[in-house]
Write an enzyme that holds these catalytic residues in place. Structure first.
Site, PDB file in Angstrom:
ATOM      1  N   SER A  53       1.155  -1.082  -0.171  1.00  0.00           N
ATOM      2  CA  SER A  53      -0.348  -0.342   0.369  1.00  0.00           C
ATOM      3  C   SER A  53       0.876   1.116  -0.416  1.00  0.00           C
ATOM      4  O   SER A  53       1.894   1.086   0.400  1.00  0.00           O
ATOM      5  CB  SER A  53      -0.802  -0.179   0.952  1.00  0.00           C
ATOM      6  OG  SER A  53      -1.797   1.409   1.230  1.00  0.00           O
TER       7      SER A  53
ATOM      8  N   TYR B 220      -2.520  -0.451  10.151  1.00  0.00           N
ATOM      9  CA  TYR B 220      -2.587  -1.011   9.097  1.00  0.00           C
ATOM     10  C   TYR B 220      -1.428  -0.671   8.125  1.00  0.00           C
ATOM     11  O   TYR B 220      -0.140  -1.185   7.413  1.00  0.00           O
ATOM     12  CB  TYR B 220      -3.551  -0.447   8.197  1.00  0.00           C
ATOM     13  CG  TYR B 220      -3.778  -0.532   6.521  1.00  0.00           C
ATOM     14  CD1 TYR B 220      -4.267  -2.090   6.160  1.00  0.00           C
ATOM     15  CD2 TYR B 220      -3.272  -0.040   5.212  1.00  0.00           C
ATOM     16  CE1 TYR B 220      -4.528  -2.275   4.524  1.00  0.00           C
ATOM     17  CE2 TYR B 220      -3.149  -0.092   4.153  1.00  0.00           C
ATOM     18  CZ  TYR B 220      -4.004  -0.997   3.649  1.00  0.00           C
ATOM     19  OH  TYR B 220      -4.216  -1.295   2.525  1.00  0.00           O
TER      20      TYR B 220
END
Length: 732
Positions: free
Chosen positions: A600, A613
């Site tokens: 990501s 995350y």
């Protein structure tokens, strides 16, 4: 109590003709219908083999006169799936006139060039500009003086056709209704021979083609179809009355391992075996280990029968001149013994194939093809077949299954024989066959590649699967939710007209994709998935992990300790477990491969309220680098780092989208659809990038595809950003 299948093999076939269906069809439609019925049973006809024809009255588009036209299954067609466009159409009289041309060419004494040159004449006989190329068997149909002709490859009839007492057996079974013609290569000369045989034997209904199959005819199409079944059943009845049951092939020499045990052994040995046979061309595998197949492989006579090879031309074009029989005792020998026997057996097989080529080739022959076997027989375990894709390896299994039945029948009434090695070579390396191979389009970028997509039930993974299929890959769709994995697989297979793949069946896998459940945080679950992949396809080349977890904070913006653990378990440890288990397959195969992990942009861009995350994705970025080092040189490992992809993502359910819109002060209504809300959020994220465009699934799948392909074959250990130009994520 019924007898087991290993005691009796030959069965009769029943008519599937439905007058109600056929009555609404014209004669060409009825030809398609008849063909599909004959092709629907591999016991009657091999995939892609045999052909049917109808001589019909048509209106000539140039003269408006009524002419006779032969409609015959075209080159490369398959009776089971054939439709109207799969049939060639030719003027019957022009085909008959070719006999004079052939006679003049044959008088030169160069029979093979004369035979081959006739195929160049067929296009001159084409009716109504039909683009379908005629089969080399066209003369067989044209020169038979009946309106409807069926040429099939039924197992019981080929058993008679390959028996050393074939002519006597034909007479005993059929009396004067069917006669024998010695082996001849399919083509013009055989068509003339059939014409002559019918003239010399008025009233016969069919011909057994030595070493090849059956051809029969009638002046009514339903009668022709039912005659085909009748002649097949006569041979089947005769052979079933002479069955040797458990004593077939000389009786049992080895015992089969129990199914779970043999699948465990196969899961261990298949990647090694795949690596060995894929040294020139990479292959996809199929296992067949039903009772009848194992009865043959475990028998005393199997090694000698296997060495003889197959006889029917359609068989050995798929199965090569012979299979590899591995001398391994499942009750006494170890797995290492098996690998040793495979290694030495393959070396000998390649030497034999080179000798076969060198002893029968001439200066005009094409180059020698891949010398590795496409069929491998292992006592106690079963048959493993190989092809450039799953479909081809399954068809190869189908063909050798038919060959096993043929040998069983021939050996029950006489001795099985194969055509000469020179005849086999002349067909395998026939100029016409080589020309057909050269006309085939180049293979797709991911052909021969087995790719596992983890997280295939939604989002990027679901969008990636059809992309890989379109690029020629064999794909395993894996997801935490079994229904989601199977749903993705089913959507793809429905698009290409096939049923859903089922791992672990008698013939493993059902197509170019299967769906499997897999929890990447559970090593046992990953091991079970890897087992199923190997059983279905023989190995594994590439992995794309698109699964990820975004732990949703509570209303105060906090993430629980357990959610932190789960985030790292999925986004980091899960990727490592997958790579660790796959590495066992990759090491055994010793083939090139790759792994792509979806990380990501958040891995390098700090974001308030996203601690778990973001830090887990940062760790995943470094895992890519660690794995690239540890799995080199054969396996490349890279990452794709998207900015937020809202489209189709399971990480963006409606509630999370609404929470994000609220967080960023974006107006919305509860009445709006989820997709509309997602679009608003995607536009907001796009506004923060340099390109000002939302990040799409297609852009992510394209990046993953490029990394899996050979296009970036020298790229490893890198993270490819697909984020619209996030300046905060620039390399630093």
């Amino acid at each position: 109590m019924s007898r087991s299948t290993t005691e009796i093999y030959f069965r009769t076939v029943e008519s599937k003709w439905d007058d109600e269906i056929a009555s609404d069809m014209d004669l060409l439609e009825r030809l398609v219908y008849r063909s599909n019925l004959l092709g629907s049973d591999a016991y009657i006809n091999n995939t892609g083999g045999g052909n049917t024809s109808s001589k019909l009255k048509e209106t000539d588009p140039l003269t408006d006169e009524e002419v006779e036209v032969v409609w015959v299954k075209g080159s490369g067609g398959d009776l089971r799936t054939a439709k109207k466009p799969n049939f060639a159409s030719l003027y019957q009289q022009r085909l008959l006139n070719l006999q004079d041309i052939y006679q003049s060419k044959e008088n030169t004494g160069l029979k093979t060039p004369a035979e081959d040159s006739m195929t160049e004449m067929y296009p001159h006989c084409t009716f109504n500009l039909n683009p379908r190329a005629p089969s080399i068997d066209t003369p067989l149909h044209s020169f038979i003086p009946y309106k409807f002709v069926d040429h099939t490859h039924p197992v019981p009839v080929i058993a008679i056709a390959t028996a050393n007492k074939g002519p006597q057996l034909t007479k005993e079974i059929y009396g004067d209704d069917v006669v024998w013609v010695d082996w001849m290569r399919p083509g013009f000369e055989l068509g003339l021979k059939l014409q002559e045989t019918i003239e010399n034997n008025p009233g016969i209904k069919g011909i057994v083609l030595g070493g090849h199959g059956l051809i029969n005819w009638a002046n009514d199409d339903k009668e022709c179809y039912e005659l085909s079944l009748e002649l097949i059943n006569q041979a089947a009845d005769y052979l079933s009355n002479h069955e040797k049951g458990e004593e077939s092939y000389g009786g049992e020499k080895y015992q089969s391992l129990k199914k779970d045990e043999r699948r465990a052994v196969l899961a261990e040995v298949l990647p090694f075996l795949r690596g060995q046979v894929s040294q020139q061309n990479q292959f996809i595998g199929t296992i067949q280990d039903d009772d009848l197949t194992l009865q043959f492989i475990n028998s005393k006579d199997a090694p000698n029968l296997a060495e003889l090879g197959t006889s029917c031309p359609d068989h050995f074009l798929r199965t090569k001149i012979k299979p590899l029989y591995v001398e391994w005792n499942p009750q006494e020998d170890s797995l290492e013994d098996l690998k040793s026997e495979i290694t030495s057996g393959l070396e000998k097989y390649r030497e034999d194939y080179a000798d076969y080529y060198n002893n029968h080739s001439d200066e005009d022959s094409p180059d020698m093809r891949d010398p590795n076997p496409t069929v491998i027989l292992i006592p106690g375990l079963g048959m493993v077949t190989w092809g450039k894709n799953k479909s081809e390896s399954r068809v190869t299994a189908e063909f050798y299954t038919a060959a096993i039945g043929v040998m069983r029948g021939a050996e029950s009434v006489a001795k099985y024989t194969a055509i000469s090695k020179q005849e086999a070579y002349d067909i395998e390396y026939w100029a016409l066959e080589e020309a057909k191979l050269q006309r085939m389009p180049p293979e797709a970028e991911l052909s021969r590649q087995i790719i596992a997509v983890i997280g295939a039930g939604s989002g990027i993974g679901k969008d990636l699967v059809p992309k890989l299929i379109d690029e020629g890959a064999t794909v395993i769709a894996l997801d935490l939710k079994e229904d989601a994995a199977n749903g993705t697989a089913k959507e793809v297979l429905d698009d290409i007209g096939m049923g859903i793949g089922v791992a672990g069946s008698g013939i493993s896998g059902s197509g170019d994709i299967i769906g499997l459940e897999c929890d990447i945080t559970d090593r046992k679950s990953v091991q079970e998935a890897m087992h199923e992949i190997v059983i279905a396809y023989g190995g594994l080349d590439n992995i794309a992990v698109t699964a990820g977890l975004y732990p949703t904070p509570d209303q105060a913006g906090n993430v629980s300790d357990s959610a932190w653990d789960k985030s790292f378990s999925v986004n980091v440890k899960g990727n490592f477990i997958v790579a660790d288990e796959a590495s066992k397959i990759w090491k055994a195969q010793n083939l090139k491969g790759s792994m792509v992990i979806t990380t990501s942009a958040n891995a390098v861009v700090p974001k308030a309220g996203s601690f778990a995350y973001d830090t887990s994705k940062s760790a995943a970025n470094h895992l890519v680098r660690e794995l690239a080092i540890s799995l080199a040189p054969n396996i490349r490992v890279n990452g794709v780092a998207p900015a937020t992809v809202v489209e189709g993502s399971s990480m963006f359910p409606r509630d999370r989208v609404k929470a994000s819109l609220t967080k960023y002060g974006i107006e919305f209504s509860d009445e709006e659809s989820t997709e509309s809300l997602r679009d608003k959020l995607a536009e907001f994220y796009a506004s923060r990038t340099l390109t000002k465009k939302p990040i799409t699934l297609e852009q992510q799948t394209e990046a993953i595809f490029q990394l899996l392909s050979t296009k970036l074959e020298n790229t490893s250990g890198h993270i490819i950003p697909v984020d619209g130009g996030l300046k905060e994520a620039f390399l630093r």
